[in-house]
Design a protein around this motif. Structure first.
Motif, PDB file in Angstrom:
ATOM      1  N   SER A 141       0.950  -1.150   0.015  1.00 24.73           N
ATOM      2  CA  SER A 141      -0.141  -0.088  -0.077  1.00 24.73           C
ATOM      3  C   SER A 141       1.069   1.127   0.026  1.00 24.73           C
ATOM      4  N   SER A 142       2.233   1.146  -0.145  1.00 22.91           N
ATOM      5  CA  SER A 142       3.049   2.178   0.071  1.00 22.91           C
ATOM      6  C   SER A 142       3.478   2.568  -1.417  1.00 22.91           C
ATOM      7  N   GLY A 143       4.186   1.825  -2.151  1.00 24.11           N
ATOM      8  CA  GLY A 143       4.506   2.035  -3.566  1.00 24.11           C
ATOM      9  C   GLY A 143       6.007   2.938  -3.608  1.00 24.11           C
ATOM     10  N   ARG A 144       6.540   3.155  -2.205  1.00 21.37           N
ATOM     11  CA  ARG A 144       7.684   3.958  -2.350  1.00 21.37           C
ATOM     12  C   ARG A 144       8.805   2.958  -1.654  1.00 21.37           C
ATOM     13  N   HIS A 145       9.677   2.588  -2.634  1.00 18.31           N
ATOM     14  CA  HIS A 145      10.688   1.638  -1.989  1.00 18.31           C
ATOM     15  C   HIS A 145      11.971   1.722  -2.974  1.00 18.31           C
ATOM     16  N   ASP A 146      13.091   1.116  -2.581  1.00 15.67           N
ATOM     17  CA  ASP A 146      14.272   1.218  -3.133  1.00 15.67           C
ATOM     18  C   ASP A 146      14.914  -0.137  -3.329  1.00 15.67           C
ATOM     19  N   GLY A 159      11.000   5.953  -1.249  1.00 19.29           N
ATOM     20  CA  GLY A 159      10.888   5.790  -2.500  1.00 19.29           C
ATOM     21  C   GLY A 159      12.278   6.537  -3.172  1.00 19.29           C
ATOM     22  N   VAL A 160      12.710   5.806  -4.170  1.00 12.18           N
ATOM     23  CA  VAL A 160      13.877   6.214  -5.009  1.00 12.18           C
ATOM     24  C   VAL A 160      13.452   6.037  -6.626  1.00 12.18           C
ATOM     25  N   ARG A 161      13.742   6.796  -7.369  1.00 14.94           N
ATOM     26  CA  ARG A 161      13.320   6.642  -8.877  1.00 14.94           C
ATOM     27  C   ARG A 161      14.514   7.251  -9.783  1.00 14.94           C
ATOM     28  N   VAL A 162      14.558   6.851 -10.889  1.00 17.31           N
ATOM     29  CA  VAL A 162      15.678   7.241 -11.703  1.00 17.31           C
ATOM     30  C   VAL A 162      15.123   8.312 -12.581  1.00 17.31           C
ATOM     31  N   GLU A 163      15.768   9.520 -12.267  1.00 21.36           N
ATOM     32  CA  GLU A 163      15.473  10.728 -13.263  1.00 21.36           C
ATOM     33  C   GLU A 163      16.015  10.565 -14.678  1.00 21.36           C
ATOM     34  N   ALA A 164      15.498  11.597 -15.469  1.00 21.69           N
ATOM     35  CA  ALA A 164      15.793  11.506 -16.824  1.00 21.69           C
ATOM     36  C   ALA A 164      17.219  11.513 -17.298  1.00 21.69           C
ATOM     37  N   GLY A 200      19.579  10.193 -15.493  1.00 23.67           N
ATOM     38  CA  GLY A 200      20.227   8.856 -14.965  1.00 23.67           C
ATOM     39  C   GLY A 200      20.577   9.205 -13.423  1.00 23.67           C
ATOM     40  N   THR A 201      20.341  10.373 -12.593  1.00 24.61           N
ATOM     41  CA  THR A 201      20.488  10.570 -11.422  1.00 24.61           C
ATOM     42  C   THR A 201      19.328   9.586 -10.484  1.00 24.61           C
ATOM     43  N   LEU A 202      19.622   9.634  -9.293  1.00 17.99           N
ATOM     44  CA  LEU A 202      18.628   8.790  -8.564  1.00 17.99           C
ATOM     45  C   LEU A 202      18.098   9.859  -7.709  1.00 17.99           C
ATOM     46  N   GLY A 203      16.558   9.849  -7.964  1.00 20.24           N
ATOM     47  CA  GLY A 203      15.954  10.885  -7.081  1.00 20.24           C
ATOM     48  C   GLY A 203      15.150  10.339  -5.885  1.00 20.24           C
ATOM     49  N   TRP A 204      15.248  10.947  -4.709  1.00 18.62           N
ATOM     50  CA  TRP A 204      14.591  10.434  -3.399  1.00 18.62           C
ATOM     51  C   TRP A 204      13.188  10.895  -3.453  1.00 18.62           C
ATOM     52  N   GLN A 205      12.375   9.890  -3.324  1.00 18.62           N
ATOM     53  CA  GLN A 205      10.762  10.324  -3.339  1.00 18.62           C
ATOM     54  C   GLN A 205      10.133  10.619  -2.014  1.00 18.62           C
ATOM     55  N   GLY A 206      10.783   9.880  -1.074  1.00 17.04           N
ATOM     56  CA  GLY A 206      10.326   9.874   0.449  1.00 17.04           C
ATOM     57  C   GLY A 206       9.246   8.894   0.486  1.00 17.04           C
ATOM     58  N   SER A 207       8.302   9.336   1.555  1.00 21.39           N
ATOM     59  CA  SER A 207       7.544   8.429   2.020  1.00 21.39           C
ATOM     60  C   SER A 207       6.127   8.801   1.354  1.00 21.39           C
ATOM     61  N   ALA A 208       5.316   7.491   1.298  1.00 16.61           N
ATOM     62  CA  ALA A 208       3.916   7.732   0.692  1.00 16.61           C
ATOM     63  C   ALA A 208       2.949   8.218   2.129  1.00 16.61           C
ATOM     64  N   GLY A 209       3.774   8.509   3.248  1.00 19.57           N
ATOM     65  CA  GLY A 209       2.727   8.863   4.331  1.00 19.57           C
ATOM     66  C   GLY A 209       2.520   7.938   5.409  1.00 19.57           C
ATOM     67  N   PRO A 210       2.054   8.096   6.463  1.00 15.11           N
ATOM     68  CA  PRO A 210       1.636   7.244   7.439  1.00 15.11           C
ATOM     69  C   PRO A 210       0.617   6.207   7.244  1.00 15.11           C
ATOM     70  N   GLY A 211       0.815   4.992   7.965  1.00 12.00           N
ATOM     71  CA  GLY A 211      -0.251   3.832   7.569  1.00 12.00           C
ATOM     72  C   GLY A 211      -0.258   3.151   6.701  1.00 12.00           C
TER      73      GLY A 211
END
Length: 303
Positions: free
Chosen positions: A154-159, A213-218, A220-231
């Motif tokens: 239920s998060s979707g924010r992982h690495d 969460g972490v995503r690869v930016e256009a 090629g750098t790694l961008g930190w997305q942070g949390s999806a929130g509590p719960g």
């Protein structure tokens, strides 16, 4: 949310922090003889803390919805900056909960029967043709077997890119990396957990982490997305007997200057492994082969 480990509850004569007991108990002479020390120790019985394992697991105050307490085999709240570890049977369901939105569950998995087989992050990204963790994503070993699979998310924010923090990283950013200090590194805590199972520094591969969460930016750098929130929560199915190591520490790309991490709840209960009748068993040719390898290994050992 905290910037240091919380005191251990149940210390009635002052705080117990990072392994150091306050002077108050000593000053009151409550432990100045064997008899007094025994009385003082027994007086702690029945006390509970904010971060602790719940024994028996069925008594957890945070039992996941719909889970029969009689099936629970592990229940624990891991402190911010803390770690935990467990050996789990094949088929066990393992759930992580982030109650505050600031947990970061760094995870290492091993074949509990032969720990030389362990999580391989490169194969975990390559075999399913997907670098981002989510529901039905397998966590694979270097031997082409499925150690575990993400069964709910239920998060979707992982690495699965960065691994965990190191002593050098934390010393540079926070000024301290001691496991008992205010800003322990993930690798330092993994080393302590691994040692309890006869493993050492050379046995620590790169891992994955959940809830930040972490995503690869256009570019090629790694961008930190942070949390999806509590719960939010993540659930895994142990497809093999597992040794699980968990470090609840800040993510290495977290841009905040403070060491910010929240508590992590962990529950595990008895279940069954993924079977041939389930869609993910044959979702792709690559995953089907990995599951066949897993079943072959386990059935040969009567598991």
């Amino acid at each position: 949310m905290t910037t240091a480990q919380s005191p251990t509850a149940g210390a009635p004569h002052g705080s117990h922090r990072n392994g150091r007991v306050s002077a108050r108990a000593r000053d009151l002479h409550l432990t100045d003889s064997v008899r007094s020390a025994r009385h003082d120790a027994r007086a702690q019985g029945g006390r509970s803390g904010e971060w602790m394992p719940y024994l028996p697991a069925s008594g957890s105050p945070h039992r996941p919805p719909g889970v029969d307490p009689a099936t629970l085999v592990w229940a624990e709240t891991v402190a911010p900056g803390g770690y935990t570890h467990k050996v789990l049977a094949r088929g066990t369901r393992l759930r992580f909960d982030d109650p505050t939105g600031d947990a970061c569950a760094h995870l290492l998995l091993y074949n509990a029967l032969e720990p030389v087989e362990r999580l391989n992050v490169a194969d975990t990204q390559k075999v399913p043709w997907q670098a981002y963790l989510g529901e039905n994503h397998p966590l694979l070993s270097g031997d082409g077997r499925v150690l575990a699979v993400v069964s709910a998310d239920s998060s979707g924010r992982h690495d699965a890119f960065c691994g965990t923090t190191t002593d050098a990283w934390n010393e540079r950013k926070y000024g301290d990396a001691r496991p008992e200090g205010p800003s322990p590194s993930g690798r330092g805590l993994f080393l302590k957990a691994a040692a309890k199972h006869g493993l050492g520094r050379r046995d620590l591969p790169p891992g994955v982490s959940f809830f930040q969460g972490v995503r690869v930016e256009a570019d090629g750098t790694l961008g930190w997305q942070g949390s999806a929130g509590p719960g939010t929560h993540v659930e895994l199915v142990a497809e093999m007997p597992l040794l699980v190591l968990v470090a609840n520490v800040v993510h290495p790309l977290d841009p905040r200057p403070e060491y910010v991490v929240g508590p992590l709840r962990v529950h595990a209960w008895r279940g069954t492994p993924t079977g041939p009748g389930e869609p993910r068993f044959t979702a792709t040719p690559e995953l089907h082969r990995a599951y066949l390898n897993t079943v072959d290994y386990c059935e040969a050992r009567g598991l």
